[in-house]
Design an enzyme around this catalytic site. Structure first.
Site, mmCIF file in Angstrom:
data_model
loop_
_atom_site.group_PDB
_atom_site.id
_atom_site.type_symbol
_atom_site.label_atom_id
_atom_site.label_comp_id
_atom_site.label_asym_id
_atom_site.label_seq_id
_atom_site.Cartn_x
_atom_site.Cartn_y
_atom_site.Cartn_z
ATOM 1 N N ASP A 1 0.889 -1.144 0.000
ATOM 2 C CA ASP A 1 0.000 0.000 0.000
ATOM 3 C C ASP A 1 0.938 1.208 0.000
ATOM 4 O OD1 ASP A 1 -2.477 1.280 0.263
ATOM 5 O OD2 ASP A 1 -2.095 1.631 2.378
ATOM 6 N N ASP B 1 -0.582 -0.438 6.323
ATOM 7 C CA ASP B 1 -0.438 0.156 7.648
ATOM 8 C C ASP B 1 -1.671 -0.085 8.507
ATOM 9 O OD1 ASP B 1 -2.196 1.754 6.360
ATOM 10 O OD2 ASP B 1 -1.158 3.641 6.732
ATOM 11 N N ASP C 1 -6.997 -0.923 5.118
ATOM 12 C CA ASP C 1 -6.618 -2.027 4.236
ATOM 13 C C ASP C 1 -6.738 -3.398 4.893
ATOM 14 O OD1 ASP C 1 -4.405 -1.634 5.814
ATOM 15 O OD2 ASP C 1 -3.198 -0.768 4.204
HETATM 16 P P1 ADP Z 1 -3.747 4.819 -0.153
HETATM 17 O O1 ADP Z 1 -4.202 3.810 -1.123
HETATM 18 O O2 ADP Z 1 -2.630 5.632 -0.708
HETATM 19 O O3 ADP Z 1 -3.481 4.277 1.183
HETATM 20 P P2 ADP Z 1 -6.434 5.698 0.539
HETATM 21 O O4 ADP Z 1 -7.151 4.561 -0.083
HETATM 22 O O5 ADP Z 1 -6.445 5.792 2.009
HETATM 23 O O6 ADP Z 1 -4.947 5.879 0.005
HETATM 24 O O7 ADP Z 1 -7.037 7.053 -0.056
HETATM 25 C C1 ADP Z 1 -7.066 7.271 -1.444
HETATM 26 C C2 ADP Z 1 -7.401 8.686 -1.781
HETATM 27 O O8 ADP Z 1 -8.662 9.033 -1.249
HETATM 28 C C3 ADP Z 1 -6.446 9.688 -1.214
HETATM 29 O O9 ADP Z 1 -5.332 9.913 -2.041
HETATM 30 C C4 ADP Z 1 -7.320 10.933 -1.117
HETATM 31 O O10 ADP Z 1 -7.400 11.556 -2.375
HETATM 32 C C5 ADP Z 1 -8.679 10.362 -0.796
HETATM 33 N N1 ADP Z 1 -8.938 10.360 0.644
HETATM 34 C C6 ADP Z 1 -9.043 9.288 1.452
HETATM 35 N N2 ADP Z 1 -9.302 9.641 2.708
HETATM 36 C C7 ADP Z 1 -9.340 10.985 2.720
HETATM 37 C C8 ADP Z 1 -9.555 11.986 3.735
HETATM 38 N N3 ADP Z 1 -9.782 11.665 5.013
HETATM 39 N N4 ADP Z 1 -9.544 13.274 3.359
HETATM 40 C C9 ADP Z 1 -9.316 13.607 2.086
HETATM 41 N N5 ADP Z 1 -9.114 12.733 1.100
HETATM 42 C C10 ADP Z 1 -9.119 11.453 1.395
HETATM 43 MG MG MG Z 2 -3.792 3.435 3.169
#
Ligand code: ADP
Ligand code: MG
Length: 636
Positions: free
Chosen positions: A335, A529, A533
């Site tokens: 991730d 983390d 996920d």
């Molecule tokens: P990653 O796959 O990098 O761990 P996430 O799945 O947690 O990322 O989130 C993917 C995208 O969703 C982020 O890049 C952001 O654009 C948006 N996002 C997720 N959670 C939030 C939040 N709390 N506030 C703003 N944007 C968010």
């Molecule tokens: Mg994440």
């Protein structure tokens, strides 16, 4: 060495001394001179019986007990029958006497058993010391004085005091004081961590320099220490396939060899192929060799050692099955956020729409994000310098992979990526900066966006390189972030495959696709983390979560937990897993090889009992010593 083992050892030494004396007396021909023939044979019988019984009476009793219970086939049985049989050869006056061998079988068997008990004790002890993180007490202030109380009795929210040299007993937040914390017992990391007022501290660390006043945030049972101890204790329940195989194997092997020994002793002389004494002796030798103890003890001991060694590096493996799987990993899926990148974002720019104050954009975002644990939310809040009044916020909805929506001061605020905007039919426009873009709308009107960038962890490149060197075929990165950001990070780190703009459920689908494409026997590990996920962690062959010092979700969902946030630990864990498996297989091949060889030699009458017992005990000792290597690890 504990008292019981010391008495056992002394008993064996005494028996060996008496045995040597008996050999000397017999060898010097004193018995023949004193008792003549055949009286000397009976005298020697009595002489060897003494050390035999001293060393082996417990084994004989145990064998008798097992027979009575109807479950005879174990090592005690094999050794008892073989040694008693050797003594019983006195009934064949025409054959050479074999009392010395009978006593020797029991003596050496005991030496091997003692050694084995010592080895198991050693590795237990060293796991216990390295897991010596359990706090004995917590200092609680009562009526102006500090009293030591059982950590389990301390309620969350209590003020506790940790003096230099003491272990932090319960997770909490520092309210007063500053100090250095030694986290080595938890993470294997030798650089101390500085903490001061406001810092979160996890239980299990040792306070090194200053007095710390801490407000506990959890009960002891939910603190890091308690959860880790529970996890390590339960690890031995999840057995590796190899381990189960050996247990099943021993269950079939021992009776099979016993029957073959019987056949070997009885059938040839019945068929007129030689004298009884000769074949019986071969049968007895067979029994001695057949003892499976080298395998039965050394294989679990190797896994135990591997898990122990890993925990010394701050890598918690939840069972030997996962250690085994880890050794066969050829695809590692990461991730991005919080795993390869630090999880703290820098705000690169705030771009308000014409006529909007940039602080207003930031303020609205920080308020809407005020209940979220997502790294993005934490960073936005950290950048916003004003107060956040949580009273003004309600109807918070976190949409994973999208962003959040909340009502701030009665106005509907959306903060998130273009998917979120699209899903709500809100207006937005793109930005030409590379980075993660947080669009902000208030009551359906676009007020601007915040550009944030995450920081790649220092050791992320090493982590990916290390995995490739360790033989991992592909490293894949999955992220919900934008494709350009993802691609930039991926290229920088040498990731083989990058998939961006994934929702949490898309990540599961992606991992399933990768799993389906895996070759036979190859395994897939997912590293995350623990923040949104968990489904992927459970779906992968091996789910690895990092940053256990804090995240409950990580400890729950994962099979392997890295105590700190360093992705480079993964390659280390894999190297350790592979080394453990190598040691396991070395022991299996070596022990079985030597046994089969001696069995063949015994069947054709070349191997005598001396060789058999040396073979058996020697193999067991070498296998145990080899198994203990699994515990040794290089700490960096
Ligand atoms: P990653 O796959 O990098 O761990 P996430 O799945 O947690 O990322 O989130 C993917 C995208 O969703 C982020 O890049 C952001 O654009 C948006 N996002 C997720 N959670 C939030 C939040 N709390 N506030 C703003 N944007 C968010
Ligand atoms: Mg994440």
């Amino acid at each position: 060495m504990n008292g019981k083992r010391r008495r056992w050892r002394n008993r064996i030494i005494l028996a060996i001394v008496l045995f040597a004396a008996a050999l000397a007396v017999e060898g010097a021909g004193l018995l023949t001179r004193a008792f003549g023939s055949p009286g000397d044979v009976y005298a020697s019988f009595a002489l060897f019986l003494v050390p035999y019984l001293i060393a082996g009476y417990k084994t004989l009793l145990e064998a008798a007990r097992n027979i009575r219970r109807g479950d005879p086939f174990d090592e005690a049985f094999l050794m008892s029958v073989a040694s008693l049989g050797a003594f019983a050869m006195v009934a064949f006056p025409e054959a050479d006497p074999h009392m010395a061998e009978g006593a020797a079988v029991m003596l050496f068997y005991q030496v091997g058993e003692l050694f084995q008990s010592y080895a198991v004790g050693q590795s237990r002890k060293s796991i216990a010391t390295m897991m010596d993180i359990a706090p004995e007490y917590a200092n609680v202030e009562r009526d102006g004085a500090l009293v030591q109380v059982d950590p389990a009795e301390v309620a969350p929210g209590t003020q506790i005091v940790v003096k230099p040299g003491e272990r932090v007993p319960i997770d909490g937040v520092v309210t007063e004081g500053a100090s250095q914390l030694d986290t080595a017992a938890l993470t294997g990391e030798s650089v101390p961590r500085h903490v001061e007022e406001g810092a979160e501290v996890v239980s299990g660390c040792v306070n090194m320099t200053g007095v710390l006043h801490i407000r506990t945030t959890r009960p002891y049972g939910e603190s890091t220490v308690a959860r880790i101890l529970e996890l390590v204790e339960n690890a031995s329940e999840k057995k590796a396939r190899t381990e189960n195989f050996i247990t099943r194997f021993a269950r079939v092997y021992t009776p099979a060899v016993t029957l073959s020994a019987l056949a070997l002793a009885v059938i040839p002389p019945l068929a007129g192929l030689g004298v009884w004494s000769d074949w019986i002796l071969r049968g007895l030798t067979f029994l001695v060799v057949s003892c499976p103890c080298a395998l039965v003890i050394s294989v679990p001991l190797s896994f135990f050692g591997g898990i122990g060694g890993a925990s010394r590096l701050g890598i918690l493996v939840k069972g030997s099955n996962y250690l085994e799987l880890l050794a066969h990993v050829d695809t590692v899926v990461f991730d991005k956020t919080g795993t390869l990148t630090s999880g703290t974002f820098n705000v690169v720019a705030v771009h308000p729409e014409a006529g909007v104050d940039p602080d207003y954009v930031l303020s609205m975002a920080a308020h809407a994000e005020s209940f979220s644990d997502h790294p993005i939310a934490v960073s936005v809040r950290a950048t916003y310098s004003g107060e956040i009044d949580r009273e003004k916020i309600d109807e918070v909805r976190e949409e994973s992979g999208h962003g959040v929506s909340a009502r701030v001061n009665e106005r509907l605020v959306l903060v998130g990526n273009d998917k979120l905007m699209a899903a709500h039919g809100a207006p937005w426009h793109d930005c030409d900066l590379t980075g993660t873009i947080l669009h902000v709308t208030v009551d359906g009107a676009y007020v601007g966006h915040i550009v944030i960038a995450d920081v790649v962890k220092d050791d992320a490149k090493d982590a990916v390189d290390g995995l490739h060197t360790a033989g991992v075929r592909r490293c894949v990165m999955l992220t919900g972030d934008r494709a350009d950001v993802a691609q930039a990070v991926g290229t920088r780190l040498g990731i083989d495959e990058v998939h961006a703009q994934l929702l949490p459920e898309d990540k599961v689908a992606e991992v399933e696709r990768l799993l389906a494409a895996e070759g036979d026997g190859a395994r897939l590990a997912f590293v995350g983390d623990g923040i949104n996920d968990a489904p992927v962690l459970t779906r992968a062959d091996v789910g690895i979560a990092m940053g256990a010092m804090g995240s409950d979700a990580a400890i729950e969902a994962a099979d392997v937990v890295l105590m700190d946030d360093k992705p480079s630990k993964i390659a280390q864990a894999m190297r350790l897993a592979r080394r453990t498996m190598r040691i396991v297989w070395q022991n299996i091949v070596f022990a079985l090889g030597v046994k089969v060889l001696i069995l063949v030699l015994a069947a054709v009458g070349v191997a005598n009992m001396w060789l058999a017992v040396f073979g058996d005990v020697g193999v067991a000792m070498i296998a145990i010593l080899n198994a203990m290597r699994a515990m040794r690890v290089e700490r960096d």
